[in-house]
Design an enzyme around this catalytic site. Structure first.
Site, short mmCIF file in Angstrom:
data_model
loop_
_atom_site.label_atom_id
_atom_site.label_comp_id
_atom_site.label_asym_id
_atom_site.label_seq_id
_atom_site.Cartn_x
_atom_site.Cartn_y
_atom_site.Cartn_z
N THR A 82 -2.23 -107.77 32.21
CA THR A 82 -3.26 -108.76 31.77
C THR A 82 -4.79 -107.94 33.12
O THR A 82 -4.92 -108.57 33.44
CB THR A 82 -2.84 -109.97 32.83
OG1 THR A 82 -2.28 -110.15 33.12
CG2 THR A 82 -2.50 -110.92 31.38
N LYS A 124 11.63 -116.73 38.94
CA LYS A 124 11.21 -115.00 38.68
C LYS A 124 11.68 -114.58 40.25
O LYS A 124 10.91 -114.43 41.42
CB LYS A 124 9.57 -115.06 38.29
CG LYS A 124 9.50 -113.77 37.84
CD LYS A 124 7.95 -114.04 37.14
CE LYS A 124 6.87 -113.42 37.99
NZ LYS A 124 7.18 -111.89 38.83
N LYS A 177 10.01 -105.43 35.06
CA LYS A 177 9.22 -104.03 33.89
C LYS A 177 10.22 -102.30 34.19
O LYS A 177 9.22 -101.72 34.11
CB LYS A 177 7.27 -104.21 34.18
CG LYS A 177 7.32 -105.78 34.77
CD LYS A 177 5.72 -105.40 34.46
CE LYS A 177 5.12 -107.22 35.06
NZ LYS A 177 5.93 -107.50 36.26
N LEU A 178 10.95 -102.39 33.21
CA LEU A 178 11.49 -101.33 32.75
C LEU A 178 10.96 -99.80 32.34
O LEU A 178 10.28 -100.94 31.36
CB LEU A 178 13.10 -101.13 33.18
CG LEU A 178 14.04 -101.41 34.51
CD1 LEU A 178 13.64 -102.39 35.07
CD2 LEU A 178 15.50 -101.10 33.88
N HIS A 179 10.82 -98.96 32.72
CA HIS A 179 10.05 -97.69 32.19
C HIS A 179 10.71 -96.65 32.17
O HIS A 179 10.16 -95.79 33.41
CB HIS A 179 8.44 -98.50 31.29
CG HIS A 179 7.18 -97.48 31.06
ND1 HIS A 179 6.41 -97.71 31.15
CD2 HIS A 179 8.12 -96.56 29.99
CE1 HIS A 179 5.49 -97.00 29.14
NE2 HIS A 179 7.04 -96.26 29.37
N ASP A 180 11.62 -96.39 31.65
CA ASP A 180 12.36 -94.76 31.60
C ASP A 180 12.34 -94.39 30.30
O ASP A 180 11.92 -95.02 29.17
CB ASP A 180 12.98 -94.72 32.38
CG ASP A 180 12.92 -93.53 33.19
OD1 ASP A 180 13.16 -92.47 33.10
OD2 ASP A 180 13.01 -93.20 34.68
N GLY A 187 3.54 -119.32 40.77
CA GLY A 187 3.33 -119.29 42.17
C GLY A 187 3.19 -119.69 43.20
O GLY A 187 3.92 -121.13 43.72
N ARG A 188 2.17 -119.49 43.37
CA ARG A 188 1.02 -120.29 44.23
C ARG A 188 1.20 -121.85 44.29
O ARG A 188 1.13 -122.69 45.68
CB ARG A 188 0.17 -119.14 44.73
CG ARG A 188 0.08 -117.69 45.63
CD ARG A 188 -1.30 -116.75 45.06
NE ARG A 188 -1.15 -116.63 43.74
CZ ARG A 188 -2.46 -115.80 43.13
NH1 ARG A 188 -3.03 -115.32 44.45
NH2 ARG A 188 -2.08 -115.83 42.62
N ASN A 193 17.70 -93.67 28.08
CA ASN A 193 19.67 -93.62 28.96
C ASN A 193 19.40 -93.98 29.84
O ASN A 193 20.02 -94.55 30.05
CB ASN A 193 19.73 -91.85 28.49
CG ASN A 193 21.79 -92.23 29.46
OD1 ASN A 193 22.08 -92.77 28.31
ND2 ASN A 193 21.63 -91.46 30.22
N THR A 194 18.30 -94.06 30.69
CA THR A 194 18.22 -94.78 32.46
C THR A 194 17.98 -95.96 32.27
O THR A 194 18.66 -96.28 32.76
CB THR A 194 17.12 -93.49 33.63
OG1 THR A 194 17.34 -92.27 33.11
CG2 THR A 194 16.67 -93.87 33.87
N ASP A 216 12.04 -109.94 37.41
CA ASP A 216 10.82 -109.00 36.50
C ASP A 216 10.20 -107.57 38.02
O ASP A 216 9.69 -107.94 38.13
CB ASP A 216 9.69 -110.18 36.94
CG ASP A 216 8.48 -109.68 36.45
OD1 ASP A 216 8.45 -109.04 35.10
OD2 ASP A 216 6.92 -110.50 37.03
O1 C5P Z 1 0.87 -117.71 42.10
P1 C5P Z 1 1.12 -117.43 40.36
O2 C5P Z 1 1.01 -118.68 40.04
O3 C5P Z 1 -0.48 -116.36 40.16
O4 C5P Z 1 2.16 -115.89 40.96
C1 C5P Z 1 2.26 -116.03 39.04
C2 C5P Z 1 2.87 -114.94 38.45
O5 C5P Z 1 3.26 -114.03 37.57
C3 C5P Z 1 3.18 -113.68 39.73
O6 C5P Z 1 4.87 -113.45 39.60
C4 C5P Z 1 2.24 -112.15 39.10
O7 C5P Z 1 3.06 -111.19 39.51
C5 C5P Z 1 2.84 -112.20 37.87
N1 C5P Z 1 2.42 -112.19 36.60
C6 C5P Z 1 0.85 -112.43 36.19
N2 C5P Z 1 0.20 -112.10 35.06
C7 C5P Z 1 0.99 -111.14 34.17
C8 C5P Z 1 2.11 -111.13 34.49
C9 C5P Z 1 2.91 -111.80 35.60
O8 C5P Z 1 0.26 -113.07 37.15
N3 C5P Z 1 0.42 -111.24 33.32
#
Ligand code: C5P
Length: 244
Positions: A131, A48, A77-80, A222-223, A83-84, A75
């Protein structure tokens, strides 16, 4: 060709992406390169790429990761206006992204325009309520007077109506979303933590095994992988848990 009849739970497992998505939450190209270089070249990942990395490095980051043979969920998250968003999606489609997203709050016309711009190949999903939004904030700021859960399901139904593939959601919302839409409607769930790993700033977490049980189609971490002492071992363990 023999068509196999699948029951609902078999079908859900069949659609599920077997690779946990790795959130490449790095701010430089070099950090991404050294992180990915740890994996053997034959291990094709699904990553991602979020706003920070994309805005810091530019489209080159997508070309680089795709060039290594990995799949990319962009990721942004487009919002406009429709057309854009349609024109921007055309650009992302030309970049070869495998999945990208919009905010459902942009409306049905915007979501349909996004689909048109992106074309049929890549998956297109929507963010319902972030969230980070509390129910109180949603009432006071957005002036939406339902429960947060109802608002999430409402946006998910509109997303399905617009012809998108699914939504980003909390694993705790998957059941309600699938029963309001369909089992084929994709639920991509961040906030996943293997048992015993650091929670960080996430609040309502779920393990990969539980996310599988409740029917998530994609999990994002992620982490727990990027900051692990041994990212490959962490990734393999999470992948094994996710695949049962
Ligand atoms: O490091 P971690 O596992 O918390 O990363 C989760 C990823 O998912 C991050 O890139 C975070 O921005 C993204 N994310 C999230 N909760 C959401 C939407 C996206 O944690 N509701």
């Amino acid at each position: 060709m023999v068509l196999k009849r699948l029951n609902n739970s078999e079908r859900m497992l069949e659609m599920r992406e077997p690779r946990p998505l790795i959130a490449l939450d790095f701010s430089s190209f070099d950090d991404v390169k050294s992180f990915l270089a740890q994996f053997p070249p034959e291990e094709k990942l699904y990553v991602k790429i979020g706003m920070e990395l994309y805005y810091a490095v530019g489209p080159e980051i997508v070309r680089y990761v795709k060039g290594l043979g990995h799949s990319v969920f962009l990721d942004l998250k487009l919002h406009d206006i429709p057309n854009t968003v349609k024109s921007a999606m055309k650009v992302l489609s030309d970049l070869g992204v495998d999945m990208t997203n919009v905010h459902a709050a942009g409306g049905i016309e915007m979501m349909k325009a996004a689909r048109e711009g992106l074309g049929k190949g890549p998956k297109l999903i929507a963010v319902t309520q972030l969230t980070s939004t509390s129910e109180e904030q949603m009432h006071d700021f957005q002036n939406i007077q339902t429960s947060l859960a109802e608002s999430v399901v409402h946006y998910a139904k509109k997303t399905a109506e617009a012809g998108l593939d699914g939504v980003v959601c909390s694993a705790h919302e998957v059941e309600a979303i699938k029963s309001a839409t369909s089992n084929d409607f994709v639920c991509l769930t961040p906030g996943i933590r293997p048992a015993g790993s650091a929670i960080g700033d996430q609040k309502r977490i779920m393990t990969p095994a539980d996310a599988r049980t409740i029917g998530s189609d994609y999990i994002v971490l992620g982490r727990p992988i990027t900051r692990a002492e041994d990212p490959i071992a962490a990734y393999q363990a999470i992948k094994a848990e996710w695949n049962g």
